[in-house]
Design an enzyme around this catalytic site. Structure first.
Site, short mmCIF file in Angstrom:
data_model
loop_
_atom_site.label_atom_id
_atom_site.label_comp_id
_atom_site.label_asym_id
_atom_site.label_seq_id
_atom_site.Cartn_x
_atom_site.Cartn_y
_atom_site.Cartn_z
N GLU A 101 31.43 35.10 34.30
CA GLU A 101 31.70 33.77 34.84
C GLU A 101 30.57 32.81 34.51
OE1 GLU A 101 32.80 32.69 39.36
OE2 GLU A 101 34.12 34.07 38.28
N HIS A 103 39.78 39.37 36.99
CA HIS A 103 38.82 38.40 36.45
C HIS A 103 39.51 37.68 35.30
CE1 HIS A 103 35.23 36.62 34.76
NE2 HIS A 103 34.51 37.08 35.77
N LEU A 146 33.96 42.54 30.28
CA LEU A 146 33.82 41.27 30.99
C LEU A 146 33.05 40.24 30.16
CD1 LEU A 146 33.92 39.61 33.68
CD2 LEU A 146 31.71 40.65 34.23
N ARG A 175 37.34 37.93 46.54
CA ARG A 175 35.88 37.86 46.51
C ARG A 175 35.41 36.70 45.63
NH1 ARG A 175 31.92 39.36 43.03
NH2 ARG A 175 33.24 40.63 41.69
N GLN A 177 41.26 42.22 42.61
CA GLN A 177 40.89 41.00 41.91
C GLN A 177 40.98 41.15 40.39
OE1 GLN A 177 36.63 39.30 41.65
NE2 GLN A 177 37.66 37.99 43.15
N PHE A 237 28.87 29.10 40.53
CA PHE A 237 29.80 30.21 40.34
C PHE A 237 31.13 29.86 41.00
CE2 PHE A 237 29.59 34.72 38.95
CZ PHE A 237 28.63 34.56 37.96
N HIS A 285 39.13 43.59 37.92
CA HIS A 285 37.67 43.51 37.97
C HIS A 285 37.07 44.13 39.24
CE1 HIS A 285 33.71 41.97 37.14
NE2 HIS A 285 33.70 41.17 38.21
N ARG A 299 38.73 33.10 41.23
CA ARG A 299 39.25 33.99 40.20
C ARG A 299 40.74 34.26 40.34
NH1 ARG A 299 34.12 38.22 40.35
NH2 ARG A 299 32.71 36.91 39.13
#
Length: 580
Positions: A246, A233, A243, A389, A231, A117, A354, A286
């Site tokens: 990821e 994404h 979404l 994050r 954040q 990730f 996100h 991100r």
């Protein structure tokens, strides 16, 4: 007005709220627990999480490695004592969830499978195909049904915290089915209402994510911490904001510009290590990927569509068997909402809001500065996420800190006296305020949708991926004006049963408070760090801003923003480093 009495109230029915309620019931079965949620728990936004949840499980991984990835990924704004605690308790919570029925993917030898990730140098993300949140929420909800001490108030909207005797004494809530207001008293209250991404126009967040818990605490005098860190994404569908996980990039997907070029190889996603474990590029952090998209757009290398500029996510080379086995929900979403098949076609994507790194200020147990009030999950800021994050830390966070908040609230409730303060007067005052809006008293002709759209545009323009003083001040002035206009909102729906218009108005009030905290915290932070990028202050400034922002609501003006030093234990600030 009817009054209900419990020992612990949990506000929010998603992953953090369910884990907290279970922890209370396990800690002290004699305590009466109530979960209050504006939607049925299985409709909470946790259900939409796709990619996975991070925790150390493999022999080539370590707690220190997970901690370092998290801290460096958060640009050293994470409290390191919180991160160390988080990575230590994460594997225990993940294994416990498996025992409760979460079907983690397995390796051929039966061990838990993990995937890569973004921002993590080692594969440590547990997953259940690409429907991890769905399975996690099911396991938690079904487990919660075992406990007779947990009562539920589904489709009740909390509008106010009751405060007296120097502590939180309960809440006031609107029962959506009847339109009646109720007082719910308790010795301890846990906020677990999720984030507030709906303050922006393009977001992966469900419509219910309107910052309710943050606003409740903010209005009760509790500071909101690090709200400037929002954040984006890098891969949301352009029209809906839905979404594209990821995990699609973890399994080998590529991001391509209009020329079909993997443009991320041209960008600094963090200083490369001499012997990296994973390549960065599409699995960079991100914030850096979203910033690279803006740079590509400025260079004229993106594709212009009716819904803004996009680039392409290419997973065709993975092949249908891998897509169906590892990311079947990605294919389902593309077929349903874009009418394309990613097995054969490119997926248009763009950065969308996100997650909020900021939230209600808490300590390591989830306790806020207001005695009796706790918070966990995205609505809280403990802080393990810092300025950015890392993907797959959030699902684990709701387990670790949901459990910790539940245990702490249970211990507090076991020794706290029953509420006896001026709760009745506060509750009746809130009932008059809300029901007068339903009756149409004092309306000035303003519309909820008009103000909401103006708020979202102001934030996107002034507090988006890149920011500066002029844009932020313009956004702050805009939000201030919109808060004044919101008092003149007129509602047409006079019904009491499921009056969604009054809910939209209450959510708008919450979002305006959240928006205010975001822009004013961003104005104070005159540096660039993680998701907060100031073009007029492009460098990170550890001398002045290795600190959390604390936004305190002012009744007649902008919030006061103070700074709180970051807790450093073992890792002094350095460069952000990723495999390349």
């Amino acid at each position: 007005m009817e009054t209900h009495v419990h020992d612990v109230l949990v506000i929010g029915g998603g992953g953090a709220g369910l884990r907290a309620a279970i922890a209370v019931a396990e800690t002290d079965p004699a305590l009466r627990v109530a979960m209050v949620s504006k939607v049925y728990p299985m409709r909470s936004h946790t259900v939409s999480a796709e990619g996975g949840a991070a925790a150390v499980i493999k022999p080539d991984d370590s707690l220190d490695a997970h901690a370092y990835d998290t801290i460096s990924g958060g640009e050293w704004l994470c409290d390191q004592d919180a991160v160390e605690l988080f990575v230590r308790e994460a594997p225990e919570e993940m294994l416990r969830l498996e025992h409760w029925g979460c079907p983690w993917n397995r390796e051929p030898d039966g061990h838990v499978a993990v995937r890569a990730f973004g921002g993590m140098k080692i594969r440590r993300t547990w997953f259940a195909a690409d429907k991890t949140g769905f399975h996690l929420l099911h396991a938690l909800f079904q487990t919660s049904l075992k406990y007779a001490s947990i009562a539920r108030y589904d489709e009740w909207f909390v509008t106010r915290l009751l405060v007296g005797e120097g502590r939180c004494l309960g809440v006031v809530a609107l029962e959506l089915a009847s339109g009646e207001m109720h007082a719910l008293l308790a010795k301890a209250v846990i906020l677990a209402t999720g984030g507030g991404g709906r303050v922006f126009p393009f977001t992966t967040n469900a419509n219910i994510k309107t910052g309710d818990g943050m606003a409740l605490a903010y209005r009760a005098g509790v500071p909101l911490k690090d709200m400037e860190f929002v954040q984006y994404h890098p891969t949301g569908l352009p029209f809906t904001g839905i979404l594209i996980t990821e995990a699609a990039r973890s399994e080998g997907g590529w991001l391509l510009n209009k020329d079909g070029y993997r443009y991320l190889q041209d960008y600094d996603l963090g200083r490369p290590e001499p012997t990296p474990v994973l390549r960065a590029m599409e699995l960079g952090p991100r914030d850096r990927l979203s910033q690279a998209f803006v740079k590509e757009m400025e260079k004229g290398r993106t594709i212009e569509t009716a819904h803004g500029h996009v680039v392409h996510l290419d997973v065709r080379h993975l092949g249908e068997p891998v897509i169906e086995a590892k990311i079947p929900f990605v294919r389902e979403l593309c077929l349903t909402y874009e009418h394309l098949d990613p097995v054969h076609e490119l997926i248009p994507v763009r950065p969308v809001v996100h997650y909020m790194m900021g939230g209600v200020h808490t300590d390591l147990t989830g306790a806020t500065p207001l005695p009796g009030l706790y918070a966990a999950g995205e609505t809280a800021c403990v802080s393990i996420n810092g300025a950015n994050r890392l993907g797959s830390n959030s699902l684990t966070e709701i387990l670790v800190f949901g459990a910790r908040a539940g245990r702490a609230a249970a211990a507090y409730a076991a020794r706290a006296p029953a509420p006896t303060g001026p709760t009745r007067a506060q509750a009746l005052d809130e009932e008059r305020r809300v029901l007068s809006k339903v009756r149409g008293d004092g309306g000035g002709g303003e519309r909820v949708a008009t103000i909401r759209t103006a708020m979202q545009r102001a934030l996107e323009a002034g507090a988006g991926i890149y920011r500066d003083e002029v844009g932020l001040r313009r956004a702050a002035e805009g939000i201030e004006g919109l808060k004044a206009r919101a008092q003149g909102v007129t509602l047409d729906d006079r019904s009491h049963t499921f009056n969604t218009e009054v809910v939209a108005f209450l959510e708008l009030e919450n979002m305006l408070d959240v928006a205010e905290a975001i822009v004013h915290a961003a104005l104070v932070r005159r540096e660039s760090r993680g998701a907060h990028q100031r073009t007029d202050f492009p460098a990170r400034d550890d001398n002045r801003f290795l600190a959390h922002s604390l936004a305190y609501r002012s009744p007649n003006g902008p919030p006061r923003v103070d700074l709180l030093p970051v807790t450093i234990t073992r890792w002094p600030p350095g460069e952000r480093v990723y495999g390349r």
